[in-house]
Motif scaffolding. Structure first.
Motif, short mmCIF file in Angstrom:
data_model
loop_
_atom_site.label_atom_id
_atom_site.label_comp_id
_atom_site.label_asym_id
_atom_site.label_seq_id
_atom_site.Cartn_x
_atom_site.Cartn_y
_atom_site.Cartn_z
N SER A 643 18.92 -6.89 -19.97
CA SER A 643 19.28 -5.48 -20.12
C SER A 643 18.95 -4.89 -21.49
O SER A 643 18.57 -3.76 -21.57
CB SER A 643 20.71 -5.20 -19.68
OG SER A 643 21.62 -5.40 -20.70
N HIS A 671 20.33 -1.46 -16.60
CA HIS A 671 20.28 -1.14 -18.03
C HIS A 671 21.71 -1.02 -18.53
O HIS A 671 22.58 -0.48 -17.85
CB HIS A 671 19.56 0.19 -18.29
CG HIS A 671 19.60 0.59 -19.74
ND1 HIS A 671 20.55 1.44 -20.25
CD2 HIS A 671 18.83 0.19 -20.79
CE1 HIS A 671 20.36 1.57 -21.57
NE2 HIS A 671 19.32 0.82 -21.91
N THR A 677 18.26 6.83 -25.38
CA THR A 677 17.76 6.59 -24.02
C THR A 677 16.46 5.78 -24.03
O THR A 677 15.86 5.57 -22.97
CB THR A 677 17.50 7.94 -23.31
OG1 THR A 677 16.87 8.84 -24.24
CG2 THR A 677 18.80 8.56 -22.84
N MET A 680 16.43 2.61 -21.58
CA MET A 680 16.36 2.90 -20.14
C MET A 680 15.02 3.55 -19.77
O MET A 680 14.48 3.27 -18.71
CB MET A 680 17.54 3.76 -19.69
CG MET A 680 17.65 5.10 -20.34
SD MET A 680 18.79 6.20 -19.42
CE MET A 680 17.84 6.51 -17.94
N LEU A 693 18.34 3.29 -11.26
CA LEU A 693 18.69 2.63 -12.52
C LEU A 693 20.22 2.59 -12.63
O LEU A 693 20.87 3.64 -12.59
CB LEU A 693 18.11 3.38 -13.71
CG LEU A 693 18.32 2.63 -15.03
CD1 LEU A 693 17.10 1.82 -15.38
CD2 LEU A 693 18.63 3.58 -16.16
N CYS A 694 20.76 1.39 -12.74
CA CYS A 694 22.22 1.20 -12.71
C CYS A 694 22.71 0.61 -14.03
O CYS A 694 22.09 -0.30 -14.57
CB CYS A 694 22.60 0.22 -11.59
SG CYS A 694 21.89 0.63 -9.99
N ASP A 695 23.81 1.14 -14.51
CA ASP A 695 24.45 0.58 -15.71
C ASP A 695 25.81 0.01 -15.31
O ASP A 695 26.74 0.76 -15.04
CB ASP A 695 24.60 1.67 -16.78
CG ASP A 695 25.01 1.07 -18.12
OD1 ASP A 695 25.63 -0.01 -18.13
OD2 ASP A 695 24.70 1.70 -19.16
N HIS A 709 21.85 10.39 -20.50
CA HIS A 709 21.43 9.23 -19.71
C HIS A 709 21.26 9.62 -18.24
O HIS A 709 20.36 9.13 -17.56
CB HIS A 709 22.42 8.08 -19.87
CG HIS A 709 22.21 7.30 -21.13
ND1 HIS A 709 21.81 5.98 -21.15
CD2 HIS A 709 22.31 7.67 -22.44
CE1 HIS A 709 21.67 5.57 -22.41
NE2 HIS A 709 21.99 6.58 -23.20
N LYS A 714 19.58 7.77 -15.14
CA LYS A 714 20.58 6.71 -14.88
C LYS A 714 21.58 7.28 -13.87
O LYS A 714 22.27 8.24 -14.17
CB LYS A 714 21.29 6.32 -16.18
CG LYS A 714 22.21 5.13 -16.03
CD LYS A 714 22.90 4.80 -17.35
CE LYS A 714 22.02 3.90 -18.22
NZ LYS A 714 22.74 3.44 -19.43
N SER A 715 21.62 6.68 -12.68
CA SER A 715 22.38 7.36 -11.62
C SER A 715 23.57 6.55 -11.10
O SER A 715 24.43 7.11 -10.41
CB SER A 715 21.45 7.70 -10.45
OG SER A 715 20.86 6.52 -9.94
N ILE A 717 26.64 4.33 -12.52
CA ILE A 717 27.24 4.00 -13.82
C ILE A 717 28.64 3.47 -13.61
O ILE A 717 29.43 4.04 -12.85
CB ILE A 717 27.30 5.28 -14.70
CG1 ILE A 717 25.89 5.76 -15.02
CG2 ILE A 717 28.11 5.04 -15.97
CD1 ILE A 717 25.84 7.14 -15.67
#
Ligand SMILES: [Zn+2]
Length: 819
Positions: A643, A671, A677, A680, A693-695, A709, A714-715, A717
């Protein structure tokens, strides 16, 4: 309320004495007055300090009356009672006296050894560090010690002349912190067994690293000595042979001045002559092995509150109640109230929850919180009232139809399809799925469920908490070839070392080449997958993240030789590239590391190949784990990774090649982080196909980082974190908690709730930003990340990475999308 100085003066002048263990009680004037009245009725008792002394004194006085003045007493008693009754009474009194005396003498007596009271220069004798005597903030006597920490001198310590602490239960001292916010320092205790020289083993001492919590103002510290273990938990601290006590401040570049006083060892209830001044609002930090409790002296009803704060509290309570009623009314009328409810929740945190926490329960913090709560509730209520009266007009709409809610509810998350890099709902609307890391159900109105993902720990076949109950543990105990070889750095969560948070302290650092490891991993996945299947909101399964891997076992060496042969073809080609004179591939040995980096003088061409090989073989291993999971679960989106490993100096020892992982392993991209940013954007750019993209653990640091983000794509979270209790093992994690942290003001929290609701309401608009074609591309060089002078492999950043960051930051001002 006594002012601290008054209390000190009175105590020294001997005007009154403490009578119990709870010093806060003794600061109440009423208690002192009544104690004085009681004491003055007993002759020769002006030295009374504690309850058992008092009993001793009473019994001595009675004995004096009974035995020394018996004639006089007899006369009085004889006058009052008949002779027989008088004798009986005398006998009873005598027995009671004997009983009381025995009771008193059998109580444990207090033991105190003062390590540093700093009343004279002599008291500094055994102390080392940037210290000098001061009269600014004594907790006992007239002086304390002022410590000026900076980047050159970050610790102060005592090597006590008498290192036998075994007779004592606790180490006590007091700290005055003039800063407006809490600080967290480290405390270490060295004994003769582990030693205190430069070569002491890292965990063969008591290390309370970043555990010494100091509130703003006074903190009274207690370190429990009984059953204290070294940090490896392999043995007890040798309390009879203490060598050194050190206090360490990681100040960074900022100098820091603190005041310490009255270091002492205590057993039993402490005597008045050594006890420190304490006020009810002062903070108490108790260290008990790994665990830290942060409370106040109390009791709560004795903690003073200014008139301003009291009146703000009443006002905020009133406004909170009024908003609650307005929300209920608006609900009845069919208005959307979710944003107002968020404001109400934030106000409740400031009004009812945070004041229960030691670091918020002071006038300064409460004034800010109550003022905010009153204003925010008033503003939200007035808005609702204007909607209710029609003063603010809603947009015109077809009133024969009932519209959808302002903020669409989350669908069930399992099996959601992905499109153009976003998970979408049944209307193909892109989703921003934000949850908080914590068990709160009350927050599910605003956030998605924290069940959105799991880290299944499939890569190592167990987590640092569960490893003892996993097949890999038995394998590690049985087969030596499951042990990692030739690496002395961080284990990369595979699976745990002595630094790992949680679970039993031990080394379980595994080799992934061993067939026994692989068999244990397969058995683990087979055992675990039915649990994953049950969760109706499981969006994706992280096989493991924050990973890194390197191993020098014989199998690794053999794999490396095969890899070299495939890459270079012949030994001659290899010798040309490396500048070496090998005659066969079998002679080649992977370049070793020490202290997490290659040895000085390592052949850099050889190192580069080894680093590349290490990334290839770990990527292959991750693909193998994925193939095992796919036997049991053919559809669940999977991911793995390091990551952040590509943007730190240690990429060459990490085994992490995000480009391979994203394209060969990941169904969604992982990420982790906030702030810039860059990371990512790099990961999204590396992906050959758009993927969500997942955090899984976004540590916000500042709330304002969230929306950028999202705008960059980044969707999914999960915000780190919203725990049910303040974290007790690592107090610095308290400040990462959105609910408990002093870095997050109430207006920050309000902004956070609003951003999350906005991202649900305006998801199409926000997602559109990340689909704009990029006009600028920054090329990254894998060679520049891996091919470094040996010392740079442990650096946080490198010259190349710094320039990459600069270029990226500069590109943000071009008003064009960068990839
Ligand atoms: Zn190995």
């Amino acid at each position: 309320m006594f002012h601290r100085r008054d209390a000190e003066t009175q105590r020294k002048s001997g005007g009154w004495r403490r009578t119990g263990r709870n010093a806060s009680q003794t600061k109440n004037p009423t208690t002192y007055a009544s104690a004085n009245v009681m004491l003055s009725t007993l002759h020769s008792c002006s030295h009374i300090q504690r309850l058992d002394s008092l009993l001793l004194c009473v019994s001595a006085s009675l004995r004096f009356i009974v035995f020394s003045s018996s004639r006089k007493v007899n006369l009085i008693l004889g006058w009052a009672l008949s002779g027989g009754s008088a004798l009986l009474l005398l006998a009873t009194v005598s027995l009671a006296v004997v009983f009381l005396t025995k009771l008193t003498l059998s109580q444990p007596s207090a033991r105190v050894q003062v390590l540093g009271d700093f009343e004279s220069e002599l008291d500094l004798n055994h102390w080392r560090g940037p210290i000098r005597l001061s009269t600014a903030h004594p907790s006992h006597g007239k002086n304390c010690v002022e410590v000026q920490f900076d980047s050159n001198s970050s610790s102060f310590s005592i090597s006590p002349p008498d290192g036998n602490w075994s007779r004592f239960e606790r180490l006590l001292f007091d700290v005055y912190n003039p800063e407006p916010v809490p600080l967290i320092l480290s405390l270490r205790l060295y004994d003769a067994v582990g030693g205190d020289g430069p070569n002491v083993a890292p965990h063969d001492l008591y290390r309370a690293d970043r555990k010494l919590f100091l509130g703003s103002g006074w903190t009274h510290v207690e370190v429990a000595l009984q059953n204290l273990e070294v940090s490896s938990e392999l043995r007890s601290i040798a309390l009879d042979q203490i060598r050194r006590l050190a206090i360490i401040a990681d100040t960074g570049t900022r100098p820091l001045t603190l005041f310490f006083d009255n270091f002492r060892l205590v057993s039993g209830p402490e005597r008045d002559s050594t006890v420190s001044s304490r006020a009810p609002q002062d903070i108490t930090t108790r260290l008990e092995g790994r665990w830290v409790s942060i409370l106040q002296v109390g009791p709560p009803d004795r903690i003073s509150e200014s008139v301003t704060v009291q009146s703000l509290r009443r006002e905020a309570q009133h406004e909170h109640q009024a908003l609650k009623v307005a929300i209920e009314t608006a609900e009845q009328m069919g208005l959307d109230t979710l944003y107002s409810q968020a404001e109400l929740v934030v106000a409740e945190l400031g009004l009812y929850f945070r004041p229960s926490l030691a670091w918020f329960n002071n006038d300064r913090e409460k004034e800010r919180m109550f003022r905010y709560a009153a204003e925010a509730c008033r503003r939200a209520r007035e808005h609702l009232e204007k909607l209710l009266t029609g003063e603010i007009r809603l947009p015109e709409r077809d009133d024969t139809q009932v519209g959808p809610p302002l903020v669409p509810p989350y669908p069930r998350l399992r099996n959601l399809p992905a499109k153009d890099g976003f998970f979408v709902d049944q209307d193909e609307r892109p989703l921003f799925i934000t949850s908080v890391h914590g068990p709160s159900r009350g927050l599910l109105r605003f956030f998605a469920t924290p069940m959105q993902h799991i880290e299944s720990y499939s890569v190592g076949g167990g987590s640092r908490w569960t490893v003892r109950a996993c097949p890999i543990y038995e394998a590690v105990k049985t087969f030596p070839d499951t042990h990692r070889v030739g690496w002395d750095g961080w284990c990369g969560h595979l699976i745990r070392d002595f630094n790992a948070t949680g679970g039993k302290k031990e080394n379980v650092v595994i080799c992934l080449e061993s067939p026994h490891t692989r068999e244990a991993v397969e058995r683990y996945i087979e055992r675990e997958f039915p649990k994953w299947r049950k969760n109706p909101d499981l969006l994706y399964n992280i096989m493991a993240y924050e990973l890194q891997y390197i191993c020098y076992c014989d199998r690794s060496q053999q794999l490396f030789r095969g890899w070299l042969e495939r890459k270079h073809g012949t030994v001659d080609h290899l010798n040309q590239a490396w500048g070496t004179r090998y005659s066969t591939f079998q002679e080649i040995v992977a370049p070793p590391t020490k202290q997490s980096r290659p040895l000085p003088g390592t052949n850099r061409a050889q190192w580069y190949d080894w680093a590349l090989f290490n990334q290839d073989r770990f990527s292959e291993y991750l693909m193998w784990v994925k193939s095992v999971i796919r036997r049991f679960d053919p559809v669940m989106p999977l991911a793995a990774g390091g990551s952040y490993s590509m943007l730190v100096g240690s990429n060459g020892t990490s085994g992490i090649d995000e480009e391979q992982i994203i394209n060969r392993v990941d169904d969604v991209i992982i990420h982790e982080g906030s702030g810039s940013t860059l990371g990512m954007d790099l990961q999204l750019a590396l992906s050959e196909k758009p993927k969500p993209l997942c955090d899984p653990e976004m540590n916000l640091d500042q709330v304002r980082y969230l929306l950028p983000h999202m705008l960059h794509g980044k969707s999914v979270i999960q915000l780190w974190h919203w725990p049910d209790q303040p974290p007790a093992e690592h107090p610095h994690h308290i400040d990462h908690s959105l609910a408990h942290g002093w870095r997050f003001s109430l207006s920050d929290l309000s902004a956070l709730f609003q951003a999350v609701l906005d991202s649900r309401r305006l998801s199409r608009e926000i997602a559109a930003f990340s689909s704009v074609p990029a006009q600028v591309a920054i090329l990254y060089s894998r060679t520049s990340m891996l091919q470094l002078p040996p010392e740079m492999l442990t650096w946080h950043t490198t010259p190349y990475l710094r320039e990459l960051e600069n270029s990226y930051e500069a590109s943000r001002f071009l008003d064009a999308r960068t990839t």
